[in-house]
Write a protein that holds these residues in place. Structure first.
Motif, short mmCIF file in Angstrom:
data_model
loop_
_atom_site.label_atom_id
_atom_site.label_comp_id
_atom_site.label_asym_id
_atom_site.label_seq_id
_atom_site.Cartn_x
_atom_site.Cartn_y
_atom_site.Cartn_z
N TYR A 71 0.85 -1.19 0.00
CA TYR A 71 0.00 0.00 0.00
C TYR A 71 0.89 1.24 0.00
O TYR A 71 1.66 1.46 0.92
N PHE A 72 0.74 2.01 -1.08
CA PHE A 72 1.53 3.22 -1.22
C PHE A 72 0.69 4.44 -0.87
O PHE A 72 -0.49 4.51 -1.17
N CYS A 73 1.36 5.41 -0.28
CA CYS A 73 0.80 6.72 -0.11
C CYS A 73 1.66 7.69 -0.92
O CYS A 73 2.88 7.50 -1.02
N ALA A 74 1.04 8.68 -1.52
CA ALA A 74 1.77 9.73 -2.21
C ALA A 74 1.21 11.06 -1.75
O ALA A 74 0.06 11.15 -1.31
N SER A 75 2.02 12.10 -1.85
CA SER A 75 1.53 13.43 -1.47
C SER A 75 1.92 14.45 -2.52
O SER A 75 2.89 14.28 -3.26
N SER A 76 1.12 15.52 -2.58
CA SER A 76 1.42 16.63 -3.48
C SER A 76 0.89 17.91 -2.86
O SER A 76 0.17 17.88 -1.85
N LEU A 77 1.28 19.03 -3.46
CA LEU A 77 0.85 20.33 -2.97
C LEU A 77 -0.15 20.90 -3.96
O LEU A 77 0.15 21.04 -5.14
N GLY A 78 -1.34 21.26 -3.45
CA GLY A 78 -2.33 21.86 -4.33
C GLY A 78 -3.15 20.82 -5.05
O GLY A 78 -2.74 19.67 -5.21
N TRP A 79 -4.31 21.25 -5.48
CA TRP A 79 -5.20 20.29 -6.11
C TRP A 79 -5.17 20.38 -7.63
O TRP A 79 -5.41 19.42 -8.32
N ASP A 80 -4.88 21.58 -8.16
CA ASP A 80 -4.89 21.69 -9.60
C ASP A 80 -3.68 20.98 -10.18
O ASP A 80 -2.65 20.84 -9.54
N SER A 81 -3.84 20.54 -11.40
CA SER A 81 -2.81 19.69 -12.00
C SER A 81 -1.51 20.44 -12.19
O SER A 81 -0.43 19.85 -12.12
N GLN A 82 -1.58 21.77 -12.41
CA GLN A 82 -0.34 22.52 -12.63
C GLN A 82 0.47 22.58 -11.34
O GLN A 82 1.70 22.41 -11.35
N SER A 83 -0.22 22.82 -10.23
CA SER A 83 0.50 22.84 -8.94
C SER A 83 1.12 21.49 -8.66
O SER A 83 2.26 21.40 -8.19
N THR A 84 0.35 20.45 -8.91
CA THR A 84 0.87 19.11 -8.67
C THR A 84 2.12 18.87 -9.51
O THR A 84 3.10 18.30 -9.06
N THR A 85 2.10 19.35 -10.74
CA THR A 85 3.25 19.18 -11.60
C THR A 85 4.42 20.03 -11.11
O THR A 85 5.56 19.58 -11.07
N ASN A 86 4.13 21.28 -10.72
CA ASN A 86 5.19 22.19 -10.31
C ASN A 86 5.86 21.73 -9.03
O ASN A 86 7.08 21.85 -8.88
N TYR A 87 5.06 21.27 -8.09
CA TYR A 87 5.60 20.97 -6.76
C TYR A 87 5.84 19.49 -6.52
O TYR A 87 6.28 19.10 -5.46
N GLY A 88 5.53 18.68 -7.48
CA GLY A 88 5.89 17.27 -7.37
C GLY A 88 4.81 16.40 -6.76
O GLY A 88 3.87 16.86 -6.14
N TYR A 89 4.98 15.15 -6.96
CA TYR A 89 4.04 14.11 -6.53
C TYR A 89 4.96 12.99 -6.08
O TYR A 89 5.61 12.35 -6.89
N THR A 90 5.04 12.80 -4.77
CA THR A 90 6.07 11.93 -4.21
C THR A 90 5.46 10.75 -3.50
O THR A 90 4.52 10.91 -2.72
N PHE A 91 6.01 9.58 -3.76
CA PHE A 91 5.53 8.36 -3.13
C PHE A 91 6.33 8.05 -1.86
O PHE A 91 7.53 8.33 -1.77
N GLY A 92 5.65 7.44 -0.91
CA GLY A 92 6.32 6.85 0.24
C GLY A 92 6.87 5.48 -0.13
O GLY A 92 6.71 5.02 -1.26
N SER A 93 7.51 4.84 0.84
CA SER A 93 8.12 3.53 0.60
C SER A 93 7.13 2.38 0.68
O SER A 93 7.48 1.25 0.37
N GLY A 94 5.92 2.68 1.11
CA GLY A 94 4.88 1.67 1.13
C GLY A 94 4.81 0.88 2.43
O GLY A 94 5.77 0.81 3.20
#
Lengths: 118, 116
Positions: free
Chosen positions: A89-112
């Motif tokens: 089970y992976f968790c990921a986090s990002s900043l902001g809800w719009d796709s541009q913010s997610t792209t700008n600030y990254g979308y990072t996964f945990g180790s599971g």
């Protein structure tokens, strides 16, 4: 740099038991996503939260529930566990809800968290 | 719904050689993002490279580059000068750009083996 923290790393439960998985996002990240990866399979989206509200729902079983707390950490609660729930089970986090913010600030996964149901 | 297909369950490459992993996707959207993720035996999901659909130029990150063919809905990953540490499972992934949700849709994965 701080990463996405998931706990526990490994969990063994018996059938019909309950399990709680925790995810601590990168500081300042306000959006959390949960994915399930069965053995030999690709990750499948379960559910996501933005600013403590459920934002999207994927293939999450009714036996599972999740929430995001005021400090933005999230917990995935799994009840009446079945053998088929054994997965990573992976968790990921990002900043902001719009796709541009997610792209700008990254979308990072945990180790599971590896859940094994016996 | 979007689908992502990786037709190569396994690939093998000699160290220092070049290998290309294939990915096709199906979508009716015009704005989206494509990704390649690497998953080594540690099971950590590591972002390799990202492509915005509105950009015509193919993304490049050091030894990794993509061949993005929007009309053909194809997004292949080329790894040059392959190293032993490149051995891993590689997943192609799609994300909508329409603010309809930032979840990723993954392909089935390609296991890359690197021979010394």
């Amino acid at each position: 740099a701080a990463g996405v923290i998931q706990s526990p790393r490994h969990l063994i439960k018996e059938k019909r038991e309950t399990a709680t998985l925790k995810c601590y996002p990168i500081p300042r990240h306000d959006t959390v996503y949960w994915y399930q990866q069965g053995p030999g399979q690709d990750p499948q989206f379960l559910i996501s939260f933005y600013e403590k509200m459920q934002s999207d729902k994927g293939s999450i079983p009714d036996r599972f529930s999740a929430q995001q707390f005021s400090d933005y950490h999230s917990e995935l609660n799994m009840s009446s566990l079945e053998l088929g729930d054994s997965a990573l089970y992976f968790c990921a986090s990002s900043l902001g809800w719009d796709s541009q913010s997610t792209t700008n600030y990254g979308y990072t996964f945990g180790s599971g968290t590896r859940l094994t149901v016996v | 719904a979007q689908t992502v297909t990786q037709s190569q369950p396994e690939m093998s490459v000699q160290e220092a050689e070049t290998v290309t992993l294939s990915c096709t996707y199906d979508t009716s959207e015009s704005d989206y993002y494509l990704f390649w993720y690497k998953q080594p035996p540690s099971r950590q999901m590591i972002l390799v490279i990202r492509q915005e659909a509105y950009k015509q130029q193919n993304a490049t990150e050091n030894r990794f580059s993509v061949n993005f063919q929007k009309a053909a809905k194809s997004f292949s990953l080329k790894i040059s000068d392959s190293q032993l540490g490149d051995a891993a499972m590689y997943f192609c992934a799609y994300r909508s750009g329409s603010n309809a949700g930032n979840m990723l849709t993954f392909g089935g994965g390609t296991r890359l083996m690197v021979k010394p």
